[in-house]
Scaffold this active site. Structure first.
Site, PDB file in Angstrom:
ATOM      1  CB  CYS A 157      13.921  37.198 -40.053  1.00 43.38           C
ATOM      2  SG  CYS A 157      14.790  38.410 -39.091  1.00 43.38           S
TER       3      CYS A 157
ATOM      4  CG  ASP B 130      15.533  51.403 -48.286  1.00 41.54           C
ATOM      5  OD1 ASP B 130      15.482  52.079 -48.657  1.00 41.54           O
ATOM      6  OD2 ASP B 130      15.469  49.966 -48.503  1.00 41.54           O
TER       7      ASP B 130
ATOM      8  CB  CYS C 293      20.545  38.033 -44.472  1.00 45.49           C
ATOM      9  SG  CYS C 293      19.825  37.096 -42.921  1.00 45.49           S
TER      10      CYS C 293
END
Length: 288
Positions: free
Chosen positions: A100, A12, A196
Site C-alpha cells: 500500500c 499521527d 485495515c
C-alpha cells in the site's frame, strides 16, 4: 514550498499536518477511499470507515487546510488486496502495508499531490529520511518502539526525495501530547493494529469472502518437516475451541491449560511418527 498531507484520521497524521504548517509549508489535506464496507465481514463494524475520513476532514478544517478525498478503491484492490490473496494461495506471507505504501500512499497519492502542484507528500510515519551524497537514506525513527521504517523499505529514490516525515524525531507520547494541547478530535484515538481491510484479523474468512472459494484444510508444519496432527486436535482447532501456542522445535500436543490454550510440544519420536505423507514443497525460495 507546499505539501500534501496524507490524513488517515489518526493522531499521527494529524500532528504531522500541524508540524508541517509550523515549518512554513503550505499544506493541503487528503485521504484515500480504499475499500467499502462490502469488502469487510458481514458483521464487521464499518463505522470506523466513515469516522476516519470525518476525523481527517475535521483536522484539516481545524488547521484551515483544503481537503480532498481520492477514490482509489480500484487501485487498492488490484495492487494490495488481490496480491494479498495471491500470496496466501501461493504459500507466502504478504505484507499489504508495504504494498500500500509503495503503490498507493507514495505512488498514486504522490502523483495526485504533484498534479495539485504540491512539492512533497508528508505522512505520520515514524521513520526518518536523510540526504547523503546525493542519495536519500531511509533511517529508523527516534522512537524505536514505534519505528515504521520497515513499512517503507521498498520506496524508490524518486519517492523518498518527495517525502517528508515530520514525526521521525518524536516519541509517540510527545505526539499525543501535542494533539491534546491542540484539542484534536482524535487525540485519544487508539492506534490501529490490524490490516485495515481485515479488521477482525480473520484472514482465512477474508480469503473465502473475497474470492468465493472454499479452501481445503492443510497440514501443520514446522522446520523439521510436515506434521499431521491427530484428528481430534484438528477438529478442536477447526471449531475454534482453542487458541494455539506454537513451539517451533517440536509439535506434539502436551497439554490444554485452564485458559483453553493448547501448547504444542513433544519429542522427535512423536514428530517422526506423525509426519504427513510426503508432499512436494512449493518451488518458491521464500517458502519456509
Amino acid at each position: 514550498k507546499s505539501a500534501l498531507i496524507a490524513l488517515s484520521g489518526g493522531v499521527d497524521s494529524s500532528v504531522a499536518a500541524l508540524l508541517m504548517q509550523k515549518m512554513g509549508y503550505h499544506c493541503t489535506g487528503a485521504t484515500m477511499r480504499l475499500y467499502t464496507g462490502q469488502d469487510l465481514a458481514d458483521d464487521a463494524d464499518t463505522s470506523a470507515l466513515h469516522a476516519g475520513a470525518e476525523d481527517a476532514r475535521a483536522v484539516a478544517t481545524r488547521l484551515g487546510m483544503d481537503f480532498h478525498v481520492f477514490d482509489m478503491k480500484e487501485t487498492f484492490a488490484r495492487e494490495v488486496m488481490d496480491k494479498f490473496v495471491h500470496c496466501y494461495e501461493s504459500g507466502l506471507t504478504p505484507n499489504p502495508c508495504v504494498d500500500c505504501n509503495r503503490r498507493l500512499k507514495f505512488g498514486a497519492l504522490l502523483d495526485a499531490a504533484l498534479a495539485l502542484g504540491c512539492d512533497f507528500i508528508a505522512t505520520g510515519h515514524y521513520a526518518q529520511i536523510e540526504e547523503q551524497n546525493g542519495r536519500f537514506i531511509l533511517k529508523k525513527a527516534a522512537d524505536a518502539a514505534k519505528d515504521q521504517s520497515y513499512f517503507l523499505y521498498m520506496l524508490s529514490q524518486y519517492q523518498l526525495a518527495r517525502t517528508l516525515l515530520p514525526l521521525g524525531e518524536l516519541t509517540k507520547d510527545a505526539v499525543r501530547q501535542i494533539a491534546l494541547e491542540q484539542g484534536f478530535v482524535n487525540a485519544k484515538k487508539k492506534d490501529s493494529q490490524d490490516i485495515c481491510f481485515v479488521p477482525d484479523g480473520d484472514y482465512a474468512a477474508f480469503l473465502r469472502r473475497y474470492t468465493g472459494k472454499t479452501y481445503p484444510e492443510g497440514d501443520y508444519l514446522d522446520l523439521k518437516g510436515y506434521i499431521k496432527l491427530p484428528e481430534t486436535v484438528r477438529q478442536a482447532i477447526a471449531s475454534g475451541e482453542f487458541t494455539i501456542e506454537f513451539v517451533m522445535d517440536d509439535f506434539a500436543v502436551n497439554s490444554v491449560d485452564t485458559q483453553n490454550i493448547m501448547t504444542l510440544t513433544g519429542s522427535d519420536a512423536w514428530i517422526e511418527a506423525n509426519k504427513a505423507a510426503p508432499v512436494a514443497k512449493p518451488k518458491n525460495d521464500n517458502f519456509v
